[in-house]
Structures are given as structure tokens and as C-alpha cells.
Design an enzyme around this catalytic site. Structure first.
Site, PDB file in Angstrom:
ATOM      1  N   THR A 101      13.739   5.331  10.348  1.00  0.00           N
ATOM      2  CA  THR A 101      14.600   4.250  10.821  1.00  0.00           C
ATOM      3  C   THR A 101      14.161   2.922  10.201  1.00  0.00           C
ATOM      4  OG1 THR A 101      14.917   5.391  12.905  1.00  0.00           O
ATOM      5  CG2 THR A 101      15.439   3.036  12.868  1.00  0.00           C
TER       6      THR A 101
ATOM      7  N   ASN B 239      -6.212 -10.346  -6.203  1.00  0.00           N
ATOM      8  CA  ASN B 239      -6.273 -10.877  -4.843  1.00  0.00           C
ATOM      9  C   ASN B 239      -7.580 -11.605  -4.547  1.00  0.00           C
ATOM     10  OD1 ASN B 239      -6.842  -7.935  -5.159  1.00  0.00           O
ATOM     11  ND2 ASN B 239      -7.807  -8.199  -3.167  1.00  0.00           N
TER      12      ASN B 239
ATOM     13  N   CYS C 158      -8.897  -5.778   2.705  1.00  0.00           N
ATOM     14  CA  CYS C 158      -8.885  -4.329   2.894  1.00  0.00           C
ATOM     15  C   CYS C 158     -10.260  -3.699   2.735  1.00  0.00           C
ATOM     16  CB  CYS C 158      -7.916  -3.685   1.900  1.00  0.00           C
ATOM     17  SG  CYS C 158      -6.214  -4.224   2.157  1.00  0.00           S
TER      18      CYS C 158
ATOM     19  N   THR D 236       0.838  -1.209   0.000  1.00  0.00           N
ATOM     20  CA  THR D 236       0.000   0.000   0.000  1.00  0.00           C
ATOM     21  C   THR D 236       0.868   1.251   0.000  1.00  0.00           C
ATOM     22  OG1 THR D 236      -1.890  -1.083   1.055  1.00  0.00           O
ATOM     23  CG2 THR D 236      -1.729   1.302   1.285  1.00  0.00           C
TER      24      THR D 236
ATOM     25  N   GLN E 177       0.236 -10.380  -4.823  1.00  0.00           N
ATOM     26  CA  GLN E 177      -0.258 -11.760  -4.776  1.00  0.00           C
ATOM     27  C   GLN E 177       0.596 -12.725  -5.595  1.00  0.00           C
ATOM     28  OE1 GLN E 177      -2.505 -12.916  -2.782  1.00  0.00           O
ATOM     29  NE2 GLN E 177      -3.293 -10.967  -2.020  1.00  0.00           N
TER      30      GLN E 177
ATOM     31  N   SER F  25       4.699  -7.366  -0.706  1.00  0.00           N
ATOM     32  CA  SER F  25       4.552  -7.363   0.757  1.00  0.00           C
ATOM     33  C   SER F  25       4.961  -8.715   1.312  1.00  0.00           C
ATOM     34  CB  SER F  25       3.100  -7.074   1.161  1.00  0.00           C
ATOM     35  OG  SER F  25       2.736  -5.746   0.916  1.00  0.00           O
ATOM     36  N   ALA F  26       5.751  -8.720   2.377  1.00  0.00           N
ATOM     37  CA  ALA F  26       6.298  -9.964   2.931  1.00  0.00           C
ATOM     38  C   ALA F  26       5.234 -10.875   3.520  1.00  0.00           C
ATOM     39  CB  ALA F  26       7.345  -9.648   3.994  1.00  0.00           C
TER      40      ALA F  26
END
Length: 390
Positions: free
Chosen positions: A241, A152, A322, A73, A180, A200-201
Site C-alpha cells: 500500500t 555523506n 547508519c 537504502t 546527499q 530520500s525525502a
């Protein structure tokens, strides 16, 4: 009754090997990766470098082309907003698809209000794109084509190699939401000329809250301003960070990705058994090329929410995670021409390497009993069986 998890397109269980790789950076090696003056800071920096290398090797690209962030996102917002800003002199036209993830569609809607023109390509009843229409939609002022690799909800896989070549020939940037796809299908970015890609992991058994962008190094560098200002982390693209433990987990998760043939076998078995035991069902996009783990099924004349409520021990979804709080029918199914009634009757099953055949069998048996019970108490089903409605 044992818990069964079949919502892996929403998120996946973290792999124990991934957790083991992360733990030292939550305990002993807790340094800031930008603090190079001392040992544990350097250890953190080296861990990030290793994770970047693991991902780059999996995609067959340069380490410097991988940039970490909080996930797809953020990546989508960074790219769409950044390209619109940086390439405004060239043009203000973008192309996407009606079945894209809400992160894309919502961002595009905001860009439209700021003067960007968006072409939303339709799909056919199987959820597939018309590539000739894509080609015809590219204009001299088109600055970006944004098409997902795999949907998705339906699992439909778009021909991203062909799309990338079309964009390359037309000298238009191609941005691919591969959230996906990554971890489920092979992806060699040396062979497929995608310009920008996000992932995305937590979709491939890594931790939540981390992912990244691949930005191809070109002779004329791709210009994407930072979305988050701060320090010069990630080549100045994302201040803040670095989340070292999650980045380590992301790299490890992609490094150990393997493709398990039993996932498709169990998905196909699930579909066969549903067809055999439950009447009046529709498997959306059945004729399309789909992800091996995904099936989206409509149980006619009954709401998916009723079925899921009656099966609290099985984790399923009625659409994208989502948008699950919305009362509207799936925008993906609506774009495919599915009626509201059938869209509200649809549930997604998404498997993973941890799914067992016993879980699939238990799910089908419980589902068949539940659907039969709910339909027997439904006036709509009685009207259907009496031949009074279709």
C-alpha cells in the site's frame, strides 16, 4: 542553553509547508491510493500522481520514470540485487567505490558471496575518484557502475555527468546514489544521462521513510525485478500500500527546494573560525569540490566522542548516521589514507537552510572552549606540546 542542530546530512527538519501538505492525507483524505471505487481513494491516487509530477518536473524527466519506495537504502537493495539477477547472462561484474554508503558496501559484500565480482575503486587523499581508473576497470562483463553523487561524510562531490557519459559510451548501466545531492545541488536528468538514481525525502526537509527511484526509459527497458512482492503498485516494482502522506510530503519538499547561498557562507565562516580559534585541526577534503553545507574536521589528539559528549546542546556526528554505533573508524576517512587516531578525532558539521549565523558562532565558541579544556587534561596533548609525539 539553546539547542543547535548541525547534523543535517543525517536527517533534516521537516519544512512546515511540507507538513501542511501532508496533514489532509493523515486526517480527511485517508483513502488507499489503489481504491479507485470511491472519492477518498481517488483523492489519494491523485495526490500521489501530483507528487510524482512534482519530482519529475524537478528532475526534468517523465512522470512514469519516478517510482516511490521507503528511501535510498531500499532503492540501493532493489537496484543492486535486481540488476545482479536480471543481467546475470550478460555478466557478473560490478564497479563501485570504497567510500560509498554502507547500504551499498554491505549489499555488494552479500552479492560477492553469491558469485558477483565487485571492483572497489580507491580515492585519493581528498576523497576524489580517478576517472581513468574507472574507465580502465570497465570490462565486457561489467553490468553496472554504482557511484554516489556526493559523500555523506566528507561532502565530496563526484563528477556524475562525466561518469554518466563514460558509462553511456561503454554501454554499461550507471546507478547513482544521489541521497546527499538531491535538495542541495541542481540535478537535470535530461542533461546528465544517469540510468538509475535513488533519493530520500528526509535529506531535503521532507518526511522520513519515503524516497524513490528514477529509472530512465530506454529503447531497451532496464530490467529490475521487484524486491518486495505483492500487488502491482509502482508498475510492479514494489508491492505494498502506498504511503500517501509521506509521498505527498516528498513531492512537496522537492517542489519547494531552493538553494540558499548563506549555507555555504556559514559553512565557510565555520571553517575560518575553527582555524582561527582551535590549533591542530584538519579539514578533510578541503581542496576537493564539496557540498556547500558539509565540513568534516579532525581535532588532533582528542576523540570526537569526548567533544560531542561535552557539547550535549549541539547535534554533531562522527560519521555516517547508519554506522554511528560502530567502534570502527570511518571507512571513508580510512579510504582517504587518514590514520585511525585522526579518524577517531573527526566530526562532521552539516548545515541547512534553517541554520543561523548566531548558531554557527555559538558552536565555534563552545567548541573552542571545550577542546581547550579537554586537551588541557589530556596526557596525549601534553606529550604533543612537549614535542614528544607528532
Amino acid at each position: 542553553m539553546s539547542w543547535i542542530y548541525l547534523d543535517n546530512n543525517a536527517t533534516t527538519k521537516i519544512d512546515p509547508k511540507v507538513l501542511d501538505a501532508m496533514l489532509p492525507f493523515l486526517k480527511e483524505s485517508y483513502g488507499n491510493a489503489s481504491s479507485m471505487q470511491h472519492r477518498i481513494g481517488r483523492e489519494a491516487s491523485q495526490a500521489v500522481a501530483l507528487a510524482r509530477q512534482q519530482i519529475a518536473q524537478k528532475f526534468d524527466v517523465k512522470d512514469s520514470e519516478i517510482l516511490f519506495n521507503s528511501g535510498a537504502t531500499e532503492g540501493i537493495n532493489t537496484v543492486l540485487r535486481g540488476i545482479a539477477n536480471a543481467y546475470a547472462q550478460k555478466g557478473k561484474h560490478m564497479i563501485t567505490c570504497q567510500t560509498e554508503h554502507k547500504a551499498v558496501l554491505s549489499t555488494c559484500a552479500q552479492l560477492e558471496r553469491s558469485g558477483i565480482e565487485i571492483t572497489y575503486l580507491p580515492v585519493n587523499q581528498n576523497g576524489e575518484l580517478d576517472l581513468q581508473l574507472l574507465l580502465d576497470s570497465i570490462r565486457p562483463d561489467t553490468i553496472l557502475v554504482c557511484i554516489m553523487a556526493a559523500n555523506n561524510e566528507s561532502g565530496v562531490m563526484h563528477p556524475i555527468s562525466t561518469i554518466a557519459n563514460i558509462c553511456q559510451e561503454k554501454d554499461v548501466l550507471f546507478f547513482c546514489d544521489a541521497t546527499q545531492w538531491v535538495g542541495k545541488q541542481e540535478l537535470n536528468l535530461k542533461q546528465i544521462p544517469i540510468d538509475i538514481l535513488t533519493f530520500s525525502a528526509h535529506k531535503f526537509h521532507g518526511p522520513k521513510g519515503v524516497g524513490g527511484l528514477y529509472i530512465r526509459r530506454k529503447r531497451k527497458p532496464i530490467q529490475i525485478p521487484s524486491l518486495i512482492s505483492g500487488g502491482q503498485q509502482e508498475n510492479g516494482l514494489r508491492g505494498g500500500t502506498l504511503n500517501v502522506p509521506n509521498i505527498v510530503g516528498c513531492g512537496k519538499a522537492l517542489e519547494i527546494v531552493d538553494f540558499h547561498p548563506q549555507i555555504q557562507q556559514y559553512r565557510d565562516y565555520l571553517e575560518e573560525q575553527i582555524k582561527l580559534k582551535i590549533p591542530q585541526i584538519i579539514i578533510h577534503s578541503e581542496q576537493a569540490k564539496r557540498l556547500d553545507n558539509t565540513t568534516f574536521v579532525a581535532f588532533r589528539h582528542i576523540k570526537a566522542t569526548e567533544i560531542m559528549t561535552a557539547l550535549p546542546h549541539v547535534a554533531l556526528a562522527s560519521g555516517s548516521a547508519c554506522t554511528s554505533g560502530l567502534l570502527d573508524p570511518s571507512h571513508v576517512l580510512k579510504a582517504m589514507g587518514v590514520s585511525n587516531d585522526e579518524a577517531f578525532a573527526s566530526m562532521r558539521f552539516s548545515l541547512s537552510k534553517f541554520t543561523t549565523k548566531a548558531e554557527v558562532e555559538q558552536t565555534v565558541n563552545d567548541l573552542a572552549e571545550t577542546v581547550q579544556r579537554l586537551r588541557s587534561a589530556s596526557p596525549i596533548w601534553q606529550l604533543y606540546t612537549a614535542g614528544l609525539i607528532n
